[in-house]
Design an enzyme around this catalytic site. Structure first.
Site, short mmCIF file in Angstrom:
data_model
loop_
_atom_site.label_atom_id
_atom_site.label_comp_id
_atom_site.label_asym_id
_atom_site.label_seq_id
_atom_site.Cartn_x
_atom_site.Cartn_y
_atom_site.Cartn_z
N GLY A 1 5.07 -8.79 -2.97
CA GLY A 1 5.08 -7.33 -3.04
C GLY A 1 5.57 -6.74 -1.72
O GLY A 1 6.44 -5.90 -1.70
N ILE B 1 -1.18 -11.56 -4.15
CA ILE B 1 0.25 -11.31 -4.29
C ILE B 1 1.06 -12.50 -3.76
O ILE B 1 2.22 -12.36 -3.39
CB ILE B 1 0.65 -9.98 -3.61
N GLY C 1 -6.76 -6.85 2.86
CA GLY C 1 -7.36 -7.41 1.66
C GLY C 1 -8.50 -8.37 1.94
O GLY C 1 -9.65 -8.12 1.54
N ARG D 1 -11.09 -14.59 13.40
CA ARG D 1 -11.36 -15.86 12.75
C ARG D 1 -10.37 -16.09 11.61
O ARG D 1 -10.08 -15.17 10.84
CB ARG D 1 -12.77 -15.78 12.19
N ASN E 1 -8.50 -19.54 6.25
CA ASN E 1 -7.92 -20.75 5.68
C ASN E 1 -6.69 -21.12 6.48
O ASN E 1 -5.69 -20.39 6.50
CB ASN E 1 -7.55 -20.50 4.20
N GLN F 1 1.18 -17.39 5.92
CA GLN F 1 1.38 -15.95 6.14
C GLN F 1 2.13 -15.68 7.45
O GLN F 1 3.04 -14.86 7.49
CB GLN F 1 0.02 -15.23 6.19
N GLY G 1 -7.23 -9.95 9.62
CA GLY G 1 -6.12 -9.67 8.70
C GLY G 1 -4.82 -10.19 9.30
O GLY G 1 -4.52 -9.97 10.47
N GLY H 1 -1.60 -10.64 7.24
CA GLY H 1 -0.43 -10.55 6.36
C GLY H 1 0.80 -9.97 7.02
O GLY H 1 1.92 -10.25 6.61
N GLU H 2 0.60 -9.14 8.04
CA GLU H 2 1.75 -8.40 8.55
C GLU H 2 2.13 -8.70 9.99
O GLU H 2 3.29 -8.57 10.38
CB GLU H 2 1.50 -6.90 8.36
MO1 MOS Z 1 1.76 -3.91 3.13
S1 MOS Z 1 3.53 -2.98 3.66
O1 MOS Z 1 0.67 -2.85 3.89
O2 MOS Z 1 1.61 -3.73 1.45
#
Ligand code: MOS
Length: 683
Positions: free
Chosen positions: A227, A453, A496, A572, A575, A582, A646, A648-649
């Protein structure tokens, strides 16, 4: 259990092809929808001639602005599908065909004749436009402008200054799974199988747009093929699918956007023009940081990318200023793309830091270390944890940064090394609940409407639940991806795992308080995400350092990234396997941004001309050579009960700057406009 490289719970289903994605959900006797898109950038639909389309065998309905069912709310003009004859951007939905097969629907859509009253449009982003405006806030709710001290005076007094403009282009998210929705009405009850980053957010938006009780909308999304933000907010095709299914009167419809349609309909990263000014004393101590951003939004819906944000938090300097100005154009609405704000907003400032290091005669790593702030420069609050310096030092050691030249010639290839910092905020989103039920088979059923996702949610939430319940992961039966489950926030803003995970930890506490470790079948507890008393006391961010080695061919300008290393401090790690994936994924997307990605908007037509994977270039395996991501053990007692931040980014943040800085080390050519294509590296 927490931190272990547990293999993906959903792995076997994925590799055997049994994990259902939105389009594949079996429904009774489906019909298929194919959109008709505007071929002008601004104007009105005068007439839609549907005769030829309707004459085709297998066509069930042709929807037009004149005959489409009415929506309850048209406040969000991106979602006001077929509700008026106004055309606000090229590619906007102006009709749709519903047919027995997707092939017939697609062919019939090509036979729909739309005539327009064409108005003059404007799709040109320039920093010198006289209609730029300051939005009330930038995404999602940060102040548009900030100012501390006197930047202009500090720059005038500075021993060394950098004053340059950097640009990042329009870019499009291209998840492998296109945006797809299956819509089924049963009376007033709507079920959607949707490719989304959040089932509850889809339910909320759709119920208000359609005027249906949220309890009558169910959204199901157990597996999503990527996504990156483009499935985080709701887009027009979702409304179209619901409208088309209204028209078929109970017969389910399936809608899958084509790759080309995605370039107009699901958002994009806005192009940015960043005027960066840095002032420093002779030792490289920053006295002034100023970032003035110009970027585009659409005339129908504002999205203000928070490009100036990272510069607010990264380095110490007494005088600081950030501003955002927008041009509202006749273009599709921009939206989220992996690390909105932070990602483009670290390109200009982190290349500028490299330029400053050069001007001061300092090692770029050392320059950054010298400007490490004591507290968050923006808020004055202490950081809950901040290990940027440790990341820079560890990365420099590992990458072979020190000792010897960071540029060399190897035959026809010029090689150089570059560095940039990374940072990303810690977001915990509200509105999360979970239930845990002990079932007759001796397992714990854990329910929350979270999304996976492709990031590993199925696995990480299983680990978190097992750890909190004190049982083996195979005794956890996780259920996610369904709005019939307890409410969950969107898989966005790298929030998330920490939001859903801390909710599950809390629920496990409630469960064990109530039932102990020897529960009976049917025992059930519900919990909500706990409030974090520390969230107001501390500034909470992740940090990292990106190191790149770039090779440039002396004669052709061909550019390749031979090595990439990211060192991250993100609390922390839940996984180790999915986390590494990621980080590497983010860095690869950053490499892609550095060298390839560029949506070419032809201003004459308001249209992205390279709107498919043949012409919109994305990094492939051949572009990715030696890439590695590592992380520091970072204990943060303040961020949340998991101690996790977090991930992911942050992997995409700073990568492009590190690569641009390496290209400069290799060639002496400073590229300030992404992407770094060979023509820019030829003298
Ligand atoms: Mo991400 S761009 O915060 O879905």
């Amino acid at each position: 259990m927490i931190g272990a490289p547990m293999t993906r719970v959903d792995g076997p289903a994925k590799v055997t092809g049994t994990a259902p994605y939105a389009f594949e959900h079996p429904v009774e006797h489906p019909a298929y929808v194919h959109p008709v898109q505007a071929t002008v950038a601004r104007g009105r639909v005068r007439n839609v001639d549907t005769a030829a389309a309707e004459a085709l065998d297998g066509v069930l309905a042709v929807l037009t602005p004149g005959n489409a069912p009415r929506l309850a709310s048209t406040e969000d003009r991106e979602l006001a599908v077929l509700q008026s004859d106004e055309v606000a951007f090229r590619g906007q939905l102006v009709g749709a065909v519903v047919a027995e097969t997707s092939e017939v629907a697609r062919h019939a859509a090509s036979l729909v004749e739309v005539t327009y009253e064409v108005h003059e449009h404007d799709a040109a982003l320039r920093a010198d436009r006289d209609d730029l405006y300051a939005p009330d806030k930038v995404n999602p709710s940060f102040p548009t402008d900030t100012e501390q001290g006197d930047v202009d005076a500090a720059l005038a007094a500075a021993a060394v200054t950098v004053d340059e403009t950097y640009t990042t282009p329009m870019e499009h998210n291209n998840p492998m799974e296109p945006h797809t929705t299956v819509a089924v009405w049963a009376g007033e009850e709507l079920t959607l199988y949707d490719s989304t980053q959040g089932v509850h957010p889809v339910r909320k938006t759709l119920s208000s747009v359609l005027g249906v009780d949220p309890e009558h909308v169910r959204v199901i999304a157990p597996h999503v093929g990527g996504g990156f933000g483009s499935k985080g907010d709701q887009h027009a095709h979702l409304v179209l699918a619901a409208l088309a299914a209204r028209r078929t009167g109970g017969r389910p419809v399936k809608l899958a956007l084509t790759r080309q349609q995605m370039f107009a309909l699901v958002g994009y990263r806005t192009p940015t023009i960043q005027h960066v000014r840095l002032g420093a004393d002779a030792d490289g101590g920053l006295t002034a940081i100023s970032v003035d951003v110009v970027e585009q939004t659409s005339r129908i819906k504002e999205f203000a990318e928070q490009t100036g944000l990272p510069a607010r938090h990264l380095y110490a300097a007494a005088n600081r200023r950030t501003t955002h100005r927008l041009a509202a154009l006749d273009v599709p609405a921009p939206s989220w793309m992996r690390a909105p704000g932070e990602c483009p907003g670290m390109f200009g400032p982190e290349v500028a830091m490299d330029e400053l290091a050069g001007a001061c005669g300092l090692d770029p790593v050392e320059l950054r270390i010298r400007n490490e702030p004591e507290v968050d420069p923006d808020s004055g609050k202490p950081f809950s944890s901040r290990n940027l310096v440790a990341c820079l030092r560890a990365g420099a050691r590992r990458f072979g940064w020190d000792g010897g030249s960071r540029a060399r010639r190897d035959g026809e290839w010029l090689t150089g090394m570059g560095v940039a910092s990374s940072t990303y905020p810690v977001h915990a989103l509200p509105g999360n609940s979970a239930t845990i039920r002990y079932t007759a088979d001796g397992r714990y059923r854990v329910e929350i409407g979270a999304a996976d996702i492709g990031t590993g949610t199925w696995t990480t939430l299983t680990q978190i639940a097992a750890d909190a319940l004190g049982v083996e992961p195979d005794r956890v039966d996780l259920r996610i991806g369904d709005s019939a489950l307890p409410p969950a926030s969107v898989a966005g803003g790298s929030s998330g795992t920490i939001s859903w995970g801390s909710t599950i930890v809390e629920t496990a506490h409630v469960f064990r308080d109530k039932f102990g470790d020897d529960p009976g079948a049917g025992d059930e507890a519900r919990g909500d995400m706990p409030a974090n008393p520390d969230s107001e006391r501390f500034a909470m961010r992740s940090f990292g350092a990106q190191f790149a080695e770039v090779r440039v061919h002396a004669d052709t300008g061909e550019v390749a990234v031979s090595r990439l290393l990211g060192v991250f401090a993100t609390g922390r790690i839940i996984n180790a396997r999915t986390a590494r994936s990621q980080f590497l994924g983010g860095m690869t997307m950053g490499l892609s941004m550095a060298l390839h990605e560029h949506s070419v908007l032809d201003e004459r037509f308001g249209h992205v001309v390279n709107h498919d994977l043949a012409e919109y270039h994305i990094a492939t395996n051949a572009d990715v050579a030696d890439i590695d991501a590592v992380w520091l053990d970072e204990a943060d007692p303040h961020v949340n009960s998991l101690g996790a931040k977090g991930i992911g980014e942050i992997g995409i943040v700073g990568t492009a700057a590190a690569i641009a800085n390496a290209a400069h080390a290799a060639t002496g050519i400073r590229v300030r406009d992404l992407p770094i294509t060979p023509d820019k590296l030829l003298r």
